[in-house]
Design a protein around this motif. Structure first.
Motif, short mmCIF file in Angstrom:
data_model
loop_
_atom_site.label_atom_id
_atom_site.label_comp_id
_atom_site.label_asym_id
_atom_site.label_seq_id
_atom_site.Cartn_x
_atom_site.Cartn_y
_atom_site.Cartn_z
N LEU A 66 0.83 -1.19 0.00
CA LEU A 66 0.00 0.00 0.00
C LEU A 66 0.87 1.25 0.00
O LEU A 66 0.61 2.20 -0.72
CB LEU A 66 -0.90 -0.03 1.24
CG LEU A 66 -1.74 1.18 1.54
CD1 LEU A 66 -2.74 1.42 0.42
CD2 LEU A 66 -2.47 0.97 2.85
N ALA A 67 1.91 1.25 0.81
CA ALA A 67 2.79 2.41 0.91
C ALA A 67 4.11 2.00 1.55
O ALA A 67 4.18 1.00 2.28
CB ALA A 67 2.14 3.50 1.74
N TRP A 69 7.29 4.08 3.64
CA TRP A 69 7.83 5.32 4.18
C TRP A 69 9.25 5.02 4.67
O TRP A 69 9.43 4.40 5.71
CB TRP A 69 6.99 5.81 5.36
CG TRP A 69 5.57 6.15 5.01
CD1 TRP A 69 5.12 7.35 4.52
CD2 TRP A 69 4.42 5.33 5.15
NE1 TRP A 69 3.77 7.29 4.34
CE2 TRP A 69 3.30 6.06 4.72
CE3 TRP A 69 4.21 4.01 5.59
CZ2 TRP A 69 2.02 5.55 4.72
CZ3 TRP A 69 2.93 3.50 5.58
CH2 TRP A 69 1.85 4.26 5.15
N VAL A 80 1.86 8.40 8.80
CA VAL A 80 1.21 7.28 8.13
C VAL A 80 -0.31 7.30 8.31
O VAL A 80 -1.03 6.69 7.53
CB VAL A 80 1.79 5.91 8.59
CG1 VAL A 80 3.29 5.85 8.34
CG2 VAL A 80 1.47 5.62 10.03
N THR A 83 -2.88 8.09 5.21
CA THR A 83 -3.00 6.99 4.24
C THR A 83 -3.82 5.86 4.81
O THR A 83 -4.72 5.34 4.14
CB THR A 83 -1.60 6.48 3.84
OG1 THR A 83 -0.86 7.56 3.26
CG2 THR A 83 -1.69 5.34 2.86
N LEU A 84 -3.54 5.47 6.04
CA LEU A 84 -4.27 4.36 6.66
C LEU A 84 -5.75 4.68 6.82
O LEU A 84 -6.61 3.85 6.53
CB LEU A 84 -3.65 4.02 8.01
CG LEU A 84 -2.16 3.66 8.00
CD1 LEU A 84 -1.67 3.42 9.42
CD2 LEU A 84 -1.89 2.48 7.11
N GLU A 86 -7.62 6.87 5.10
CA GLU A 86 -8.28 6.95 3.79
C GLU A 86 -8.50 5.56 3.19
O GLU A 86 -9.56 5.28 2.63
CB GLU A 86 -7.47 7.82 2.82
CG GLU A 86 -7.45 9.28 3.20
CD GLU A 86 -8.82 9.93 3.16
OE1 GLU A 86 -9.64 9.57 2.30
OE2 GLU A 86 -9.07 10.82 3.98
N VAL A 87 -7.52 4.69 3.30
CA VAL A 87 -7.64 3.36 2.71
C VAL A 87 -8.69 2.52 3.43
O VAL A 87 -9.46 1.81 2.80
CB VAL A 87 -6.28 2.64 2.67
CG1 VAL A 87 -6.43 1.18 2.32
CG2 VAL A 87 -5.37 3.33 1.66
#
Length: 110
Positions: A66-67, A69, A80, A83-84, A86-87
């Protein structure tokens, strides 16, 4: 985070980055299989003294990155969190849409 943990399976991500993210700690960071919609954070020491953090997302047939960093220092949760959050919201919305489409197809076939 416990010293022995190398991963965390997310249980919930609150809307505000100042609230704690609920997790289940993993000593290895390597699950046998992620359920669809599950997110696993894994980390290892980075080359520059920080932590290299990777997020994996469980899909119906596979896990995907997913990502990533790299070289995070200090409290990296605020970085983080967006992103977490929103997903997890996107996956929930797609799950509802998929269920609605399946129901509509079942009703149309009946």
């Amino acid at each position: 985070m416990p010293e022995t943990a190398r991963g965390a399976l997310l249980r919930s991500v609150p809307p505000l980055p100042t609230e704690p993210i609920r997790v289940i700690w993993s000593p290895t960071g390597n699950p046998s299989r992620l359920r669809p919609g599950s997110i696993l954070l894994i980390w290892k020491p980075g080359a520059e003294g920080g932590m290299d953090v990777t997020a994996l997302l469980g899909l119906a047939t596979a896990e995907v990155t997913l990502a990533i960093w790299p070289a995070l220092h200090g409290d990296w949760i605020p970085l983080v969190h967006p992103t977490l959050f929103e997903v997890t919201g996107l996956h929930a919305a797609l799950s509802v849409a998929t269920d609605a489409l399946n129901l509509a197809n079942d009703l149309a076939a009946a």
